[in-house]
Design an enzyme around this catalytic site. Structure first.
Site, PDB file in Angstrom:
ATOM      1  N   CYS C 131       1.025  -1.128   0.002  1.00  0.00           N
ATOM      2  CA  CYS C 131       0.040  -0.082   0.014  1.00  0.00           C
ATOM      3  C   CYS C 131       0.879   1.085   0.052  1.00  0.00           C
ATOM      4  CB  CYS C 131      -0.926   0.123   1.285  1.00  0.00           C
ATOM      5  SG  CYS C 131      -2.114   1.365   1.327  1.00  0.00           S
ATOM      6  N   THR C 194      -1.943  -0.590  -6.379  1.00  0.00           N
ATOM      7  CA  THR C 194      -1.806   0.871  -7.114  1.00  0.00           C
ATOM      8  C   THR C 194      -0.400   1.296  -7.482  1.00  0.00           C
ATOM      9  OG1 THR C 194      -2.144   2.003  -5.222  1.00  0.00           O
ATOM     10  CG2 THR C 194      -4.219   1.506  -6.365  1.00  0.00           C
ATOM     11  N   GLY C 244      -6.064  -4.959 -11.742  1.00  0.00           N
ATOM     12  CA  GLY C 244      -5.554  -3.788 -12.391  1.00  0.00           C
ATOM     13  C   GLY C 244      -6.573  -3.225 -13.599  1.00  0.00           C
TER      14      GLY C 244
END
Ligand SMILES: Cc1cc2nc3c(=O)[nH]c(=O)nc-3n(C[C@H](O)[C@H](O)[C@H](O)COP(=O)(O)OP(=O)(O)OC[C@H]3O[C@@H](n4cnc5c(N)ncnc54)[C@H](O)[C@@H]3O)c2cc1C
Ligand SMILES: Cc1cc2nc3c(=O)[nH]c(=O)nc-3n(C[C@H](O)[C@H](O)[C@H](O)COP(=O)(O)OP(=O)(O)OC[C@H]3O[C@@H](n4cnc5c(N)ncnc54)[C@H](O)[C@@H]3O)c2cc1C
Ligand SMILES: Cc1cc2nc3c(=O)[nH]c(=O)nc-3n(C[C@H](O)[C@H](O)[C@H](O)COP(=O)(O)O)c2cc1C
Ligand SMILES: Cc1cc2nc3c(=O)[nH]c(=O)nc-3n(C[C@H](O)[C@H](O)[C@H](O)COP(=O)(O)O)c2cc1C
Ligand code: FES
Ligand code: FES
Lengths: 309, 273, 309, 273
Positions: C131, C194, C244
């Site tokens: 993260c 991400t 994704g």
């Protein structure tokens, strides 16, 4: 009140911060059908190799959401034909020319630089250490600090021309890559090149591009590119050319605020051939409106602490 | 290479549906309209935002009053879907003229213009030029325009060609209109009838535009009958003016750029995969 | 002919390959207002930490071209409240639950795993080692092979539950990260989390997000994510969950062909709450049309040689 | 939390321009229309492609025949620009109902509904509910709807409110229509006139929706006059139904989610920056 749009990247002074990115302006002839090349800060020509290259088989390109994937395969006329056939035209057009070079061995990078050093009308050299398309190409150099330093050193010896190292974004730590380039004697870094990526044709059960993977460019990558520029600027304060999905004046400004002294326009040239000119005009209007006398004072003006990592 | 490329926000002056999924879009673009020649194309930006990102290439169906460009197109994906939404008064980002041109026969010749579906698009402009006393200098009866369509619902622009004096010869896959079969089969029968008795017949000239299999079939006919043949090909074209090297097509032993070396190629140059 | 949509990820068998990605489905209550959670292969719950976390100040999100940037700051109810208040509901709904955990120390990862190991109704644990949002968060773990292996080992000791390691894409070499996870005893890898990125508000001369940078998700990143999955599959053939920018059936299929045994739907849940269900139905129709009896046979069916690097 | 969320491709049944840059969009969405209550909102997908990617939140201006939703909106960016292109017969991806609701006064009360620009949007539906004998059970003369607009070109929906029996009181920044000044200034004068002689006056209730500075001014007035006040706030809302935690707003000492804890908040809860 006139606005001073000129910017300095180490020893390289440009009349304005708007450049054409390598591989997205060929050798300039086509763009001069749209506007005079001399208007821009510089044109970076398509990556040159020692020998001419035919490039990859089709498909070489595919559109993606807000981006495009390419695998051109460094198609280029080779350094000799460039000097003979392309450079004279660029000189005639009074373009500020940065020549981008690519190779698979340090000796070849050095050889290219030595050859270009003999020519008139070249403002600088950009080292492509990051092209992800060609098997025998640059990815290896661009993902290792040691290799980057060695390549830059090798080239540095052969030329006094301003040297820009163009970094790959496909790395864990972009700051250390930039540092490696500066350590090797680079005058500036440009970032980013394209992101290694893939699109699949599910009907054929094959990648769309003939080479499997390719490089992702365009607005899709802009937020990642911007982050990298800000990281490098925050850590090193070295001269930076910002690249990655810049489409308009706002984008260019955000890159400059994050620390880029100049910017390169790539994919936008396909969408809107006049994009670089519009950005240039936009920067001038912005400066006037904000009563900025020298655009350079905007560089790195972002008010924020790096909080990444 | 010395001609300027004009970029402008062209005003949409009209848009009509001419057949199933097919539209005729009219744009006001004087600088391009004045310069563009048969075979050349323009890029049209389909979206104000970035998805779809890239512009799309389109032939010119017709130039009117050196001011207006008519684009004949089919909705096949997201870009053309967006285009179909354009209304009179909207503006579209376009640039051109781009690409090379069809050539005109040097002397009197019999020209076959073969369009597969919207592949017909460049042939009104070409037919008009061919029969123009100042340009192609050909006789109307020597210019034959063939249209291949899936069925009668996909036929368009018949009246335009009739009015020009070069009426369409139509083939439909299902025989719901005109000749039943592929347009290349229709072409073959016409070539068989040639030379037309009794006059010493003029030489033949072939032009074709359409889906790849059709182009390939036309190229093979041209080769068999030893007729000069020019094909306008389709390719993914990010830029359309030679700066990205993305539109490479195979030619004998090398690549050429579809957007600047083409879109018109001599049939014998192309390599079929 | 019925289609067998079940897939296997090491010891973990799912009734179908469609999962909800962590942080994009909260703890499931809201999604069950749209469709029954039991329809899906699994829900991965929002990253849990030992203590509850309030998350970051606004702005936490900003849209980007074909993507979005977020910096939620791992807002979550904490592991105790999760077990007490959230898990019973998920059990009642007969959801297949994968619990995602995040921490800044190996002991805390281990502690989270030990606590969860005592609960019924958990099908597996996903380790968020990547993260990028929280200062004291996971980025360091996810960018070092050594750290990844150590975290996985630490957790492995505390639980027999199937273990998935969720990788960060912000690395040079995704294959070695996947290998490090498998070496540590992970049963599968999920990728990608991400991309670290930034958007600037040029009027305020500040990043839009309160934390400066955030994580980029959505279709914009899809081609890069797909490339990474293909690299890992080609090199390791380990069980992979693809994530994704997956928005529809075609996207899901392309990830499966590239080597993902299952896929997670993230940002698409915001755009189209029924996206996971539509993908599931789409996979079934595809299988029927293509006369595929077991969807698992499509995994890794891409016909191509890896030509990257 | 137990109500279902309906997602559908709603048919556009009409779209009209009601003022400068402002539109009224009508959608056919029976399942949502049946359930939605004043203050709640729906998400509208503005694009078929991925840029803009996220849906946009919109209040319900009016529900008609438990079947149609009218959306009053202003074009401020790319998403609303796309919406303005929607034509009758098109379909838009929507989902809802989402969020919490306005509350109705328990007894007889005087309600001020203050809308700044398109902040007026939720107040037709609310006004209608307030004066409904089965729902809000309020008297028409006790419901006052205030609209603040930049100038007379930005005024909309006057007739709707007149017909409902709760005519708009309008303030324009430039005085080109109605009261000259900000709507909050107009509100202030109205509050000063309260309590209205001679009857023992009903208690006051404030509702507001509009730009942040306006909401803040209303909140301050409410505090000063100690009037219960509900504000419908704006926030970036990626999902709109509580799954992303992206729409956090500051409340005393904590964060709440604008989409599920709101969009309606008690004025005293919110922290202004
Ligand atoms: C020089 C030139 C002139 C043209 N003139 C016309 C014209 O006058 N009228 C007209 O209707 N069309 C014309 N075309 C084709 C037109 O450009 C395409 O139909 C259009 O780009 C499709 O855009 P889209 O976004 O709607 O579809 P997309 O979503 O981009 O594509 C739809 C489908 O077609 C495939 N596809 C799209 N483009 C290509 C390609 N170039 N090669 C292979 N596959 C492709 C896609 O992969 C996809 O499956 C011309 C093309 C060229 C190169
Ligand atoms: C519960 C709710 C109900 C709403 N109801 C209505 C309604 O009935 N009618 C109506 O016209 N509008 C309404 N809005 C506002 C509406 O959602 C926005 O105007 C819309 O999302 C703008 O989309 P866009 O793509 O056109 O603009 P964008 O391009 O997204 O934004 C335009 C500009 O506004 C800024 N912006 C956009 N959204 C926000 C935000 N939430 N907070 C801060 N800045 C922002 C952007 O940064 C940009 O500068 C409502 C919002 C909420 C949360
Ligand atoms: C079609 C294409 C070809 C490219 N060729 C080169 C190249 O030869 N050398 C190079 O250094 N970069 C090349 N690039 C990368 C661009 O210079 C630029 O770094 C990248 O596209 C990101 O910027 P953009 O998003 O503005 O396009 C190429 C990019 C594209 C899209
Ligand atoms: C708002 C938001 C919050 C997220 N929170 C988490 C999280 O708590 N833990 C985690 O492992 N991943 C988190 N993610 C990452 C997603 O699970 C997923 O890996 C990523 O978004 C890429 O997939 P997508 O493009 O389909 O969204 C979050 C993503 C978003 C957009
Ligand atoms: S389309 Fe770019 S070179 Fe042809
Ligand atoms: S908008 Fe996603 S939680 Fe509120």
């Amino acid at each position: 009140m006139g606005v001073d749009l000129s910017v300095r990247l180490g020893p390289l002074k440009l009349k304005n911060p708007v450049m054409l990115a390598s591989g997205t302006a060929s050798y300039g002839e086509e763009i001069s059908r749209v506007y005079p090349l001399s208007r821009l800060g510089a044109i970076v020509t398509k990556s040159l190799t020692l020998k001419p290259r035919k490039g990859n088989p089709p498909y070489r390109v595919i559109e993606t959401p807000s981006g495009m994937l390419n695998s051109i395969g460094l198609q280029n006329v080779g350094v000799e034909a460039f000097c003979r056939e392309k450079l004279p035209y660029l000189r005639k057009e009074r373009a500020t020319v940065i020549v981008n070079i690519a190779a698979k061995r340090i000796e070849d990078y050095a050889g290219l630089a030595a050859r270009l050093d003999r020519e008139k009308g070249i403002a600088g050299i950009e080292l492509n250490v990051s092209c992800p398309n060609v098997k025998e190409g640059g990815l290896e150099f661009g993902t290792s600090t040691r290799c980057i330093t060695e390549v830059v050193r090798g080239v540095r010896k052969e030329t006094r021309l301003p040297l820009i190292t163009k970094l790959s974004p496909n790395v864990t730590d972009i700051v250390s890559m930039a540092k490696a380039a500066m350590d090797g004697g680079s005058d500036a870094v440009s970032l980013v090149n394209t992101f290694l990526a893939m699109v699949v044709d599910i009907r054929k059960k094959k990648p769309v591009l003939s080479t499997g993977t390719g490089g992702l460019s365009g607005p899709a990558i802009r937020p990642v590119a911007l982050r990298m520029i800000w990281q490098v600027y925050s850590a090193l304060k070295c001269p930076i050319i910002g690249i990655g999905g810049i489409m308009n004046t706002e984008d260019a400004l955000s890159f400059m605020m994050a620390g880029a002294s100049a910017i390169q326009v790539g994919t936008a040239n396909y969408v809107n051939p006049k994009a670089p000119l519009e950005i240039l005009q936009g920067l001038e209007s912005y400066a006037k409106k904000e009563k900025i006398r020298r655009i350079e004072t905007s560089v790195g003006s972002l008010r924020a602490e790096p909080s990444y990592g | 290479m010395i001609h300027p490329i004009h970029q402008l926000k062209a005003k949409v002056t009209g848009q009509i549906k001419v057949a199933e999924e097919s539209f005729l879009l009219s744009l006001e673009a004087p600088p391009i309209a004045k310069m563009i020649r048969p075979g050349q194309f323009i890029q049209i930006g389909c979206s104000e935002k970035y998805d779809p990102l890239l512009p799309r290439p389109f032939s010119i169906y017709r130039v009117r009053q050196k001011r207006y460009l008519d684009i004949l197109y089919e909705v096949v994906g997201c870009g053309t879907e967006e285009m179909a939404k354009a209304k009179k008064g909207n503006r579209l980002n376009i640039f051109g003229p781009l690409g090379n041109t069809f050539s005109y026969p040097k002397k009197r010749a019999m020209s076959f213009l073969v369009g597969g579906g919207v592949g017909l698009a460049p042939f009104y402009d070409l037919a008009e030029a061919l029969v123009d006393p100042k340009r192609g200098k050909q006789r109307k009866e020597d210019v034959k325009v063939l249209l291949g369509a899936r069925n009668r619902k996909r036929i368009f622009c018949e009246n335009d060609f009739k009015r020009l004096g070069t009426p369409l010869e139509i083939a439909t896959d299902d025989g719901s209109y005109g000749y039943k079969g592929f347009v290349t089969q229709l072409l073959e029968t016409l070539l068989r009838d040639h030379p037309p008795p009794p006059t010493p017949h003029p030489p033949l000239h072939l032009y074709a535009c359409g889906p790849k299999p059709m182009l390939r079939a036309v190229a093979e006919l041209a080769k068999k009958h030893r007729i000069p043949c020019e094909l306008s090909i389709d390719a993914h074209m990010p830029c359309g003016y030679g700066i990205c090297f993305g539109c490479a097509v195979r030619v004998n032993g090398d690549y050429k750029l579809a957007c600047t070396d083409g879109p018109v190629f001599k049939a014998e140059e192309l390599v079929w995969e």
